[in-house]
Design an enzyme around this catalytic site. Structure first.
Site, PDB file in Angstrom:
ATOM      1  N   TYR A  31      57.952  -6.939  37.440  1.00  0.00           N
ATOM      2  CA  TYR A  31      57.406  -7.187  38.771  1.00  0.00           C
ATOM      3  C   TYR A  31      56.244  -8.153  38.698  1.00  0.00           C
ATOM      4  CZ  TYR A  31      53.288  -4.128  38.074  1.00  0.00           C
ATOM      5  OH  TYR A  31      52.111  -3.579  37.651  1.00  0.00           O
ATOM      6  N   LYS A 146      55.208  -7.670  32.095  1.00  0.00           N
ATOM      7  CA  LYS A 146      54.869  -6.965  33.339  1.00  0.00           C
ATOM      8  C   LYS A 146      56.065  -6.116  33.779  1.00  0.00           C
ATOM      9  CE  LYS A 146      51.911  -7.613  37.355  1.00  0.00           C
ATOM     10  NZ  LYS A 146      51.192  -6.383  37.087  1.00  0.00           N
ATOM     11  N   GLU A 178      42.363  -2.857  28.335  1.00  0.00           N
ATOM     12  CA  GLU A 178      42.260  -3.310  29.735  1.00  0.00           C
ATOM     13  C   GLU A 178      42.311  -2.096  30.641  1.00  0.00           C
ATOM     14  OE1 GLU A 178      45.798  -5.453  31.021  1.00  0.00           O
ATOM     15  OE2 GLU A 178      47.063  -4.188  29.760  1.00  0.00           O
ATOM     16  N   LEU A 202      47.968  -7.225  29.463  1.00  0.00           N
ATOM     17  CA  LEU A 202      48.643  -8.169  30.342  1.00  0.00           C
ATOM     18  C   LEU A 202      47.700  -9.354  30.533  1.00  0.00           C
ATOM     19  CD1 LEU A 202      51.215  -8.423  32.231  1.00  0.00           C
ATOM     20  CD2 LEU A 202      49.562  -8.073  34.070  1.00  0.00           C
TER      21      LEU A 202
HETATM   22  N1  PDD Z   1      48.261  -5.530  38.282  1.00  0.00           N
HETATM   23  N2  PDD Z   1      46.393  -5.617  33.585  1.00  0.00           N
HETATM   24  C1  PDD Z   1      47.374  -4.870  34.102  1.00  0.00           C
HETATM   25  C2  PDD Z   1      47.939  -3.761  33.278  1.00  0.00           C
HETATM   26  C3  PDD Z   1      47.860  -5.139  35.399  1.00  0.00           C
HETATM   27  O1  PDD Z   1      48.857  -4.401  35.909  1.00  0.00           O
HETATM   28  C4  PDD Z   1      47.285  -6.203  36.147  1.00  0.00           C
HETATM   29  C5  PDD Z   1      47.788  -6.561  37.507  1.00  0.00           C
HETATM   30  C6  PDD Z   1      46.233  -6.934  35.569  1.00  0.00           C
HETATM   31  C7  PDD Z   1      45.569  -8.067  36.298  1.00  0.00           C
HETATM   32  O2  PDD Z   1      46.449  -9.157  36.424  1.00  0.00           O
HETATM   33  P1  PDD Z   1      46.314 -10.193  37.639  1.00  0.00           P
HETATM   34  O3  PDD Z   1      44.949 -10.735  37.569  1.00  0.00           O
HETATM   35  O4  PDD Z   1      47.365 -11.208  37.342  1.00  0.00           O
HETATM   36  O5  PDD Z   1      46.560  -9.431  38.914  1.00  0.00           O
HETATM   37  C8  PDD Z   1      45.829  -6.628  34.280  1.00  0.00           C
HETATM   38  C9  PDD Z   1      48.871  -5.832  39.554  1.00  0.00           C
HETATM   39  C10 PDD Z   1      47.911  -6.327  40.574  1.00  0.00           C
HETATM   40  C11 PDD Z   1      49.672  -4.646  40.039  1.00  0.00           C
HETATM   41  O6  PDD Z   1      49.939  -3.764  39.229  1.00  0.00           O
HETATM   42  O7  PDD Z   1      50.078  -4.642  41.204  1.00  0.00           O
END
Ligand code: PDD
Length: 280
Positions: A31, A146, A178, A202
């Protein structure tokens, strides 16, 4: 609400997904969550690159990358969100396979789901900073993908909420990786630290933007692990994510960080980030 599913725009309640969809049975899918600034999908290319990477790592055959952007804007229009800021959720699973078996076949056609929703501005709430809790990272060793298989993150976030915290930040051995849905940063002597890109995190798009903006503003970023037993030596923390943006951390477990107000470097980065997204 109108959503997109496998080539059609239809009311959410009319979406029919097979119980034999491998996403349903095995969380076999990926996703992306995107958002707009000024009505434009922010860093679309970075999200697309990460989506391609995730699909490729899992051998999911999906080709219609050109359509995703168009679908998001069309959905926004249909749902009357085109004059507002919205987020887009894209989920691609490997598709339907009957009968159930663990090993996947190569000819499956992926199931593609896209939805949009209005973004609620939570800046006032997060600007003052949030509490996070620490938890052992029990996720798999491919956090760079992801994947929709994120039950450990779901449990961790739920635990955070039950402790009146915004996020759970994970550690593996002595290393902070993270957050459950965010990247984690720490500041010591005006130097900003965050975990390096690896299979343990991620590679967040917001993380990438923050690193870029720090570079442009002569703020030094070191991509190295923040150690759990050195947490006390850092005086500021913040988390980043698509909807989280740059959010200061003012409490870490029972420790009040700084004076319980966002640190000055964090504030500076947050303001630089806000200014930047105004201009995109
Ligand atoms: N989540 N680390 C993890 C495990 C994440 O699931 C996410 C993003 C991030 C931050 O990534 P970004 O800056 O590209 O949003 C880091 C999204 C927002 C979600 O789970 O909907």
């Amino acid at each position: 609400m109108i959503v997109y599913f496998n080539g059609n725009y239809l009311p959410l309640d009319d979406v029919k997904i097979s119980p034999y969809d491998r996403g349903f049975q095995f969380a076999d899918g990926v996703y992306e969550t995107l958002r707009t600034y000024n009505g434009k999908l922010f860093r679309f290319d970075s999200h697309l690159k990460r989506l391609k990477y995730s699909l490729n790592e899992l051998n999911i055959n999906f080709e219609q990358f050109n359509e995703i952007e168009k679908i998001s804007y069309e959905l926004a229009e249909i749902n009357n969100l085109h004059k507002k800021e919205f987020s887009t959720y894209i989920q691609i699973t490997r598709g339907v396979q009957f009968p159930r078996k663990h090993n996947f076949e190569n000819h499956l056609s992926p199931s593609v789901f896209v939805s949009v929703s209005e973004l609620i501005d939570n800046r006032q709430q997060v600007e003052k900073g949030v509490k996070v809790i620490l938890e052992k990272d029990i996720r798999w060793l491919r956090c760079d993908i992801k994947s929709i298989s994120i039950l450990p993150s779901v449990l961790a976030k739920t635990k955070a909420v039950s402790f009146n915290a915004y996020e759970t930040v994970f550690y593996r051995d002595n290393f902070i990786t993270e957050g459950s849905h965010t990247n984690f940063f720490a500041v010591r002597n005006d130097i900003i630290y965050t975990a390096p890109v690896s299979n343990f995190i991620l590679e967040g798009v917001t993380r990438e933007v923050v690193i870029e903006l720090c570079f442009l503003n002569n703020l030094k970023v070191v991509e190295d692990y923040i150690k759990v037993d050195e947490l006390k030596t850092f005086n500021e923390f913040f988390i980043t994510g698509t909807t989280t943006e740059v959010t200061p951390v003012i409490q870490l477990n029972d420790r009040i960080v700084g004076d319980g107000i966002p640190g000055k470097v964090t504030k500076l980065i947050q303001n630089i980030f806000y200014e930047y997204v105004k201009s995109v």
